[in-house]
Write an enzyme that holds these catalytic residues in place. Structure first.
Site, PDB file in Angstrom:
ATOM      1  CD  GLU A 201      -3.187  -0.873   2.104  1.00 50.07           C
ATOM      2  OE1 GLU A 201      -2.951  -0.281   3.161  1.00 50.07           O
ATOM      3  OE2 GLU A 201      -4.303  -1.364   1.819  1.00 50.07           O
ATOM      4  CD  GLN A 242      -7.535  -5.741   3.982  1.00 50.28           C
ATOM      5  OE1 GLN A 242      -6.593  -5.930   3.210  1.00 50.28           O
ATOM      6  NE2 GLN A 242      -8.083  -4.560   4.155  1.00 50.28           N
TER       7      GLN A 242
HETATM    8 MN    MN Z   1      -3.069   1.005   4.843  1.00 45.81          MN
END
Ligand code: MN
Length: 419
Positions: A201, A242
């Site tokens: 990310e 996740q």
């Molecule tokens: Mn993040």
């Protein structure tokens, strides 16, 4: 408080190439080790690094005024600005105090190749926001295709969660593929094993300097006075873990296995010439999250991927920090709006900063649209839906000035097989 902005025309007696991340206009701070010396507070200039501890010992920086390493994190923006100004004076091309002291120069000015940057401040607390609106919209479209892309609270407050400070690592630290619990939609029960959907990310983060007392909030207009500066953050993520774990309380083990940060804390003073208004906020924020002026920064962000087989990296994305919906000031004001204390060295990451176009995706999740359209590494013909073992992912960031750039260096990590 007036920021200390180094004029664009200023030059150092240390040679700096125009495309260097570290001209005299930047002067960020980090902590390094080198052969024969312990950890020292350092400032990069061109292809060299200045050892501030050595300068303190030589009396060129007043150690009483600038308690060099231990209290670095307790400096506020003003204190750090004063220290930065002292470093500027010593490096400025008209100042001979260090330039003409051959012996001290050889000791205090080290080639970058000879030093090992550490995590600039190992944080006691790590928070990750979700302030990149293009990322949040993409994720919403992907996971909730029949609903509006943004949840109703998104434009009212900066969404965030408490991450894991203990796994914040320096750029260059290998990233071991984590194991976790996953459950494909068609399976009856989850299994435990290495993630099959390792992602990065692209984020920026700010370090807190002096914090607030419990019960007293930090306002939007004073928030920047509590910040030491910015770093690049890679919030490595295991998307399959996740997906299975995140409801109802948000990410947990999918993100806490590793978070990489770039080595140098770039001060807000150095970024002052690159302020921008950013996007309009609609609806207008509630009064405690409202501010004026230019709260965002025009910082170019790049993502590079190099596979084990490839000889050179391939650019995956170009984005910009100004694509954040919530500013860093709003993030800190929101964090403390209930009176919670923040402390020196706390790290706050922005959330993934994607842009509005397909070539500006700040994660593999978006770039490959959940693995549905893999990216190709033209040099080798390989494809990638997610990161594979041996892949090196590098984030870069800089603000472009007239004839110089204020850069962050690299935030890099190579994926190692699960153990
Ligand atoms: Mn993040």
């Amino acid at each position: 408080m007036k920021p200390f902005v180094v004029p664009a025309t200023a030059r150092s007696w240390v040679e700096v190439s125009p495309d260097s991340d570290f001209p005299i206009q930047n002067l960020p701070f980090g902590v390094c080790t080198a052969k024969g010396r312990g950890e020292f507070l350092a400032v990069p200039i061109g292809d060299h690094v200045l050892d501030l501890l050595a300068l303190g010992e030589a009396g060129l920086i007043d150690e009483e005024d600038f308690p060099i390493l231990d209290s670095f994190i307790e400096l506020d923006r003003e204190g750090l600005g004063t220290l930065r100004q002292a470093v500027f004076e010593l490096l400025h091309d008209e100042n001979g105090a260090l330039r003409d002291n051959k012996k001290l120069r050889a000791h205090a000015l080290l080639p970058t190749a000879q030093v090992k940057p550490q995590v600039p401040i190992p944080p006691n607390a790590f928070v990750d926001f979700y302030s990149g609106i293009h990322h949040a919209s993409n994720v919403g479209r992907m996971f909730r295709p029949d609903q509006p892309p943004l949840l109703p609270n998104y434009r009212w407050l900066p969404i965030g969660y408490n991450g894991r400070a203990s796994s914040v690592v320096a750029s260059g630290t290998p990233i071991v593929r984590p194991k976790g619990q996953t459950k494909p939609p068609d399976a009856d029960a989850p299994t435990f094993g290495p993630t099959k959907a390792l992602d990065f990310e692209l984020e920026m983060g700010f370090y807190v300097g002096h914090g607030n007392e419990m019960g007293k909030r930090i306002t939007c207009s004073s928030a920047e006075e509590h910040m030491l500066g910015l770093v690049i953050v890679n919030d490595w993520s295991a998307r399959d873990v996740q997906t299975w774990e995140y409801q109802p309380l948000g990410p947990f083990l999918a993100k806490s296995f590793a978070t990489s940060v770039s080595p140098w804390i770039v001060t807000l003073d150095a970024l002052e010439p690159f302020r921008v208004e950013g996007m309009a906020q609609d609806p207008p924020p509630l009064p405690h999250l409202r501010h004026h002026g230019k709260p965002h920064f025009d910082v170019v962000l790049e993502v590079w991927l190099q596979t084990a087989k490839a000889k050179r990296p391939r650019r995956v994305a170009v984005s910009n920090m100004s694509h954040l919906y919530w500013s860093i000031s709003q993030q800190l004001a929101h964090q403390t709006s209930n009176g919670t204390p923040v402390e020196g060295g706390d790290l706050y990451a922005s959330g993934t900063i994607s842009g509005p176009t397909e070539d500006a995706c700040g994660s593999m999740l978006e770039a490959t649209w959940r693995g549905q359209r893999p990216i190709t590494v033209e040099e080798t013909g390989e494809t990638r839906s997610w990161l594979e073992d041996g892949d090196t992912l590098t984030l870069r960031a800089w603000a472009q000035g007239d004839g110089f750039r204020v850069g962050f260096g690299e935030c890099s990590g190579t994926v190692k097989p699960a153990v």
